[in-house]
Design a protein around this motif. Structure first.
Motif, PDB file in Angstrom:
ATOM      1  N   THR A 292       4.321  -5.553  -8.678  1.00  0.00           N
ATOM      2  CA  THR A 292       4.505  -4.358  -9.500  1.00  0.00           C
ATOM      3  C   THR A 292       3.452  -4.412 -10.590  1.00  0.00           C
ATOM      4  O   THR A 292       3.445  -5.333 -11.417  1.00  0.00           O
ATOM      5  CB  THR A 292       5.914  -4.325 -10.117  1.00  0.00           C
TER       6      THR A 292
ATOM      7  N   GLN B 159       3.311   2.186  -3.462  1.00  0.00           N
ATOM      8  CA  GLN B 159       4.026   3.362  -3.937  1.00  0.00           C
ATOM      9  C   GLN B 159       3.678   3.574  -5.404  1.00  0.00           C
ATOM     10  O   GLN B 159       3.261   2.646  -6.099  1.00  0.00           O
ATOM     11  CB  GLN B 159       5.533   3.219  -3.746  1.00  0.00           C
TER      12      GLN B 159
ATOM     13  N   THR C 209       9.667  11.976 -11.283  1.00  0.00           N
ATOM     14  CA  THR C 209      10.930  12.257 -11.961  1.00  0.00           C
ATOM     15  C   THR C 209      11.021  13.705 -12.438  1.00  0.00           C
ATOM     16  O   THR C 209      10.120  14.209 -13.105  1.00  0.00           O
ATOM     17  CB  THR C 209      11.104  11.325 -13.171  1.00  0.00           C
TER      18      THR C 209
ATOM     19  N   VAL D 284      13.988   4.090 -13.947  1.00  0.00           N
ATOM     20  CA  VAL D 284      12.663   4.559 -13.566  1.00  0.00           C
ATOM     21  C   VAL D 284      12.324   5.734 -14.462  1.00  0.00           C
ATOM     22  O   VAL D 284      13.115   6.649 -14.620  1.00  0.00           O
ATOM     23  CB  VAL D 284      12.624   4.989 -12.089  1.00  0.00           C
TER      24      VAL D 284
ATOM     25  N   ASP E 157       7.103   8.430  -6.232  1.00  0.00           N
ATOM     26  CA  ASP E 157       8.377   8.606  -6.931  1.00  0.00           C
ATOM     27  C   ASP E 157       8.112   9.405  -8.197  1.00  0.00           C
ATOM     28  O   ASP E 157       7.443   8.918  -9.114  1.00  0.00           O
ATOM     29  CB  ASP E 157       8.988   7.247  -7.296  1.00  0.00           C
TER      30      ASP E 157
ATOM     31  N   PHE F 157       3.202   1.122 -11.513  1.00  0.00           N
ATOM     32  CA  PHE F 157       4.273   1.443 -12.458  1.00  0.00           C
ATOM     33  C   PHE F 157       3.648   1.568 -13.846  1.00  0.00           C
ATOM     34  O   PHE F 157       2.476   1.323 -14.065  1.00  0.00           O
ATOM     35  CB  PHE F 157       5.310   0.298 -12.394  1.00  0.00           C
TER      36      PHE F 157
ATOM     37  N   THR G  91       5.065   5.195  -9.020  1.00  0.00           N
ATOM     38  CA  THR G  91       6.118   5.793  -9.842  1.00  0.00           C
ATOM     39  C   THR G  91       5.441   6.524 -10.984  1.00  0.00           C
ATOM     40  O   THR G  91       4.751   5.904 -11.794  1.00  0.00           O
ATOM     41  CB  THR G  91       7.052   4.696 -10.387  1.00  0.00           C
ATOM     42  N   THR G  92       5.610   7.841 -11.030  1.00  0.00           N
ATOM     43  CA  THR G  92       4.864   8.647 -12.002  1.00  0.00           C
ATOM     44  C   THR G  92       5.745   9.736 -12.583  1.00  0.00           C
ATOM     45  O   THR G  92       6.694  10.186 -11.931  1.00  0.00           O
ATOM     46  CB  THR G  92       3.628   9.283 -11.323  1.00  0.00           C
ATOM     47  N   ASN G  93       5.408  10.164 -13.807  1.00  0.00           N
ATOM     48  CA  ASN G  93       6.129  11.317 -14.352  1.00  0.00           C
ATOM     49  C   ASN G  93       5.584  12.621 -13.780  1.00  0.00           C
ATOM     50  O   ASN G  93       6.134  13.689 -14.036  1.00  0.00           O
ATOM     51  CB  ASN G  93       6.112  11.310 -15.891  1.00  0.00           C
TER      52      ASN G  93
ATOM     53  N   ARG H 163      13.106  11.912  -8.247  1.00  0.00           N
ATOM     54  CA  ARG H 163      14.093  11.100  -8.940  1.00  0.00           C
ATOM     55  C   ARG H 163      14.672  11.909 -10.096  1.00  0.00           C
ATOM     56  O   ARG H 163      13.928  12.539 -10.848  1.00  0.00           O
ATOM     57  CB  ARG H 163      13.411   9.838  -9.456  1.00  0.00           C
TER      58      ARG H 163
ATOM     59  N   GLN I  13       3.553  -1.811  -6.134  1.00  0.00           N
ATOM     60  CA  GLN I  13       4.251  -0.724  -6.805  1.00  0.00           C
ATOM     61  C   GLN I  13       3.486  -0.416  -8.087  1.00  0.00           C
ATOM     62  O   GLN I  13       3.486  -1.225  -9.016  1.00  0.00           O
ATOM     63  CB  GLN I  13       5.693  -1.133  -7.138  1.00  0.00           C
TER      64      GLN I  13
END
Lengths: 43, 454
Positions: free
Chosen positions: B93, B177, B204, A42, B202, B145, B179-181, B249, B143
């Motif tokens: 996704t 959901q 990181t 990820v 999520d 992404f 997912t990202t920086n 994460r 998701q």
């Protein structure tokens, strides 16, 4: 109404009573499915 | 009557607050962690289950510690039966863009500017909408992404608005959901995204600020740690009463894994005691690129993870050590009711393919424009893999943890011959830690035993 629900609850409660009476204890795993079940990257 | 194939015990006995001696036992087929009396553990190890009273047997069967089927079902049969009864979940996704504004050393993606074209976007809209409206699914999950999905924020919101609207008038649950920086996340965007159905973020962070700002720098060279932390901290407070989770994460590498204690101290300043912020530490692996110089040795990672669990507990952080739910599939790749669609409408089974040069073309399984909305994704080698004969040939076929793992990462099994998650290797030590964290005092090692399904 689900007429089975009270009976199921009673069974569950009876099991929990048994666990306590015979020295067992549940521990909360607190995972909430957040850990990686696989190793997907990820970014 | 015999010990379940799906049970694992800790390595130590523990003393409860009332002085009783107990042993941690994890019934993976339930799943649950049960502290069992030491004398019961001894009876199990000496295969004298019949000497236990019927009440003990009832408790042990209900919690997956012993089987009442004479052990006829294999671990895999049991897991498959459970999966057939699971809720029907349709997962998409979606990569609204292939671009990212970061250039992380361990990332194997190739980032290309641009967002989803309108015809592809319409096809995706029809496909997800059909799933929500069809009545065939209990839950439809998206998701978001990338690349960095927030670089296509307007596209994401446009699609999400439709899905949320359909979900509100349907018996099918719609949620998503992201997912990202985190670099483009603001408090206002979090609020908008929650309204648009996102209930899990999520994000990181790759170590303490001094490390994160070097390894996850923007393409213009600036750091992002303080900004991300400020947004997550504030948003977690705003959404404390809702069902919104923030997962921090951290990708573990040989370079950063010894700096994680410093990172956890920094995170604890805003996340300690917060029930909606979770820490997720995960080792990196090859992603169409050579990460030999960055990837840590699995045995080193295992040891570090155990130490970090202890520290996270001490700091009041939320994290997971062992699965608390059954795994219905391993991941989107094995789930024929899941698919990955990139910004150009190309369809894949695995999230690791769409942005990796070479694999982007060789692993494409379809094109969203070519499929009717209700048509399932075209099959590939991973389709239904977790329930296929291929898994029987792997250690998964007899693994005690199969019901909660599902078979690990199929791509890793195929690429490297090793797909087990780290909790397979350290399950017994994790059980000890869980007991300790619950207030039990270590009381000495248990005699060796042979796990039923290791």
């Amino acid at each position: 109404m689900n007429e089975q629900a009270p009976a199921e609850m009673t069974q569950l409660e009876a099991l929990e009573d048994l666990e306590v009476e015979f020295g067992y204890a549940k521990v909360n795993l607190r995972d909430e499915m957040i850990i990686a079940k696989n190793a997907v990257n990820v970014c | 009557m015999k010990i379940s194939r799906n049970v694992e015990f800790g390595t130590q006995a523990f003393t409860a607050s009332n002085g009783d001696q107990v042993v941690p036992a994890y019934g993976a087929s339930v799943p649950c962690l049960l502290m069992i009396p030491l004398h019961v553990y001894r009876s199990l190890m000496s295969r004298q289950i019949s000497s236990l009273g019927s009440q003990h047997v009832a408790v042990l069967v209900a919690n997956g510690i012993i089987d009442d089927d004479g052990g006829r079902q294999s671990a895999l049969d049991l897991a498959r039966a459970q999966r057939r009864q699971a809720p029907r979940v349709r997962t998409f996704t979606l990569l609204p863009t292939s671009y990212c504004n970061m250039g992380c050393a361990y990332c194997g993606q190739e980032h290309i500017k641009g967002v989803a074209a309108s015809d592809h976007r319409e096809a995706v809209r029809r496909r997800v909408s059909d799933a929500i409206e069809s009545g065939r699914w209990d839950r439809v999950h998206v998701q978001w992404f990338g690349g960095e999905p927030l670089l296509a924020y307007s596209v994401l919101l446009d699609l999400a608005a439709k899905f949320t609207q359909l979900g509100q008038g349907s018996s099918t649950i719609y949620d998503s959901q992201l997912t990202t920086n985190g670099s483009l996340l603001t408090i206002q965007k979090v609020d908008q995204l929650v309204l648009a159905g996102v209930n899990r973020f999520d994000i990181t962070l790759d170590g303490p600020a001094r490390t994160h700002n070097v390894s996850r720098r923007m393409k213009n060279g600036s750091g992002t740690f303080d900004r991300i932390v400020a947004v997550v901290s504030s948003a977690a407070q705003t959404h404390a009463s809702g069902d919104v989770k923030f997962i921090l994460r951290t990708n573990l590498t040989r370079q950063n894994m010894h700096e994680i204690p410093e990172y956890l101290e920094e995170v604890a300043r805003f996340a300690s005691g917060r029930s909606n912020i979770f820490l997720d530490l995960a080792p990196i692996h090859e992603w169409g690129n050579d990460v030999d110089a960055l990837a840590a040795n699995p045995s080193d990672i295992d040891q570090v993870e155990l130490e970090l669990f202890r520290l996270m507990h001490k700091l009041g952080l939320q994290f997971g050590m062992l699965p608390s739910e059954l795994a219905t599939t391993t991941c989107v790749a094995t789930d024929v009711a899941a698919e990955v669609i990139d910004r150009d409408g190309r369809m894949y089974s695995c999230v690791e393919y769409p942005l990796v040069p070479g694999q982007r073309d060789s692993q494409q399984i379809g094109q969203v424009l070519d499929l009717l909305p209700h048509q399932p994704r075209p099959a590939d080698v991973f389709s239904g893999w977790h329930a296929s004969p291929a898994v029987d040939a792997l250690p998964c076929g007899t693994c005690s943890l199969n019901p909660v793992c599902g078979g690990g990462c199929p791509k890793l099994w195929v690429d490297t011959g090793q797909g087990c998650p780290s909790f397979r290797r350290t399950v017994r030590q994790r059980l000890d830690l869980a007991a300790e964290f619950a207030g039990y005092l270590p009381a000495g090692p248990l005699p060796n035993y042979t796990p039923m399904g290791a």
